[in-house]
Design an enzyme around this catalytic site. Structure first.
Site, PDB file in Angstrom:
ATOM      1  N   GLY A 151       0.810  -1.214   0.000  1.00  0.00           N
ATOM      2  CA  GLY A 151       0.000   0.000   0.000  1.00  0.00           C
ATOM      3  C   GLY A 151       0.838   1.256   0.000  1.00  0.00           C
ATOM      4  CE1 TYR A 152       5.183   5.654   2.921  1.00  0.00           C
ATOM      5  CE2 TYR A 152       6.974   4.200   2.269  1.00  0.00           C
ATOM      6  CZ  TYR A 152       6.535   5.441   2.693  1.00  0.00           C
ATOM      7  OH  TYR A 152       7.426   6.463   2.884  1.00  0.00           O
ATOM      8  CB  ALA A 153       5.521   0.263  -2.466  1.00  0.00           C
TER       9      ALA A 153
END
Length: 243
Positions: A151-153
């Site tokens: 999700g962050y990437a």
């Protein structure tokens, strides 16, 4: 005497944003330190800058709120006369395997990391003076593809796409748009929730065999904000050679 350049730094109250704000002040810029909620830390950053002879003010804004961000730019123009550099370091990071990631957390993270980059970028594109610089933040996790970071990437992949396209959209303005992609850096965002063994293992991965320091990343920000006029539309992977 040349007019003082002015920088807005989101996420400027802690970590990489704080070091970047203080570094740009040492470079001679007036700085607006923007925080989401921790006004005490933002004020401490301002005090550190002014104690060193610099000029700075603190401002509070949700970077995904277009009215709040516009108000920050209004204040920078009122206090210091304009905006030359925008460093967008504010971000959220929620880690979990894709199959387990809470979708409300995903939406919240992407609101800050993607919509926030759009909102800050819109004001920067409209209001940064010719000859200025816009600096976004990605992550070296994009290349490392570490489980748990999907999700962050994904949000930071969006930042890299926005950065390149905005650089091209600002043709003719002499404004550079770049992103910095730190590797593992000793900030609370990175360190929180990790045990000593995990931190030691990650510190050993780069050929330089240490974690980055916020000051290492601030050096790159200073370079892109100042002398690096021929670097544009790029992502600089400041990670000690990890990837």
């Amino acid at each position: 005497m040349a007019e003082q350049r002015v920088a807005i730094v989101t996420g400027g109250s802690r970590g990489i944003g704080r070091d970047s704000a203080e570094r740009l002040a040492r470079d001679g810029m007036a700085v607006v330190v923007v925080c989401a909620g921790n006004e005490a830390e933002a004020n401490a950053a301002v005090e550190a800058i002014t104690a060193g002879g610099g000029r700075a003010i603190a401002a509070r804004a949700d970077v995904a709120d277009e009215q709040a961000v516009a108000a920050v730019f209004d204040r920078a123009e009122a206090e210091f006369g304009g905006v030359d550099v925008v460093v967008h370091a504010a971000a959220r990071m929620v880690l979990a395997p894709l199959a387990e990631l809470d979708l409300d957390e995903l939406d919240s993270m992407h609101r800050t990391n993607i919509r926030g980059t759009f909102v800050v970028g819109q004001q920067a594109a409209r209001r940064v003076r010719d000859g200025g610089a816009i600096i976004n933040f990605s992550t070296s996790v994009l290349a490392l593809a570490i489980p748990g970071y999907s999700g962050y990437a994904a949000s930071k992949g969006a930042v890299e796409a926005i950065t390149l396209i905005l650089a091209r959209e600002l043709r003719g303005r002499d404004i550079t748009v770049n992103a910095v992609a730190p590797g593992p850096t000793a900030t609370s965002l990175f360190l929180d929730g990790k045990d000593e063994e995990t931190i030691a293992r990650m510190a050993a991965q780069p050929p330089l065999e240490r974690l980055g320091n916020p000051s290492d990343i601030a050096e790159v920000v200073s370079f892109l904000a100042g002398p690096a006029r021929w670097i544009n539309g790029q992502t600089i992977r400041a990670n000690g050679g990890i990837a």
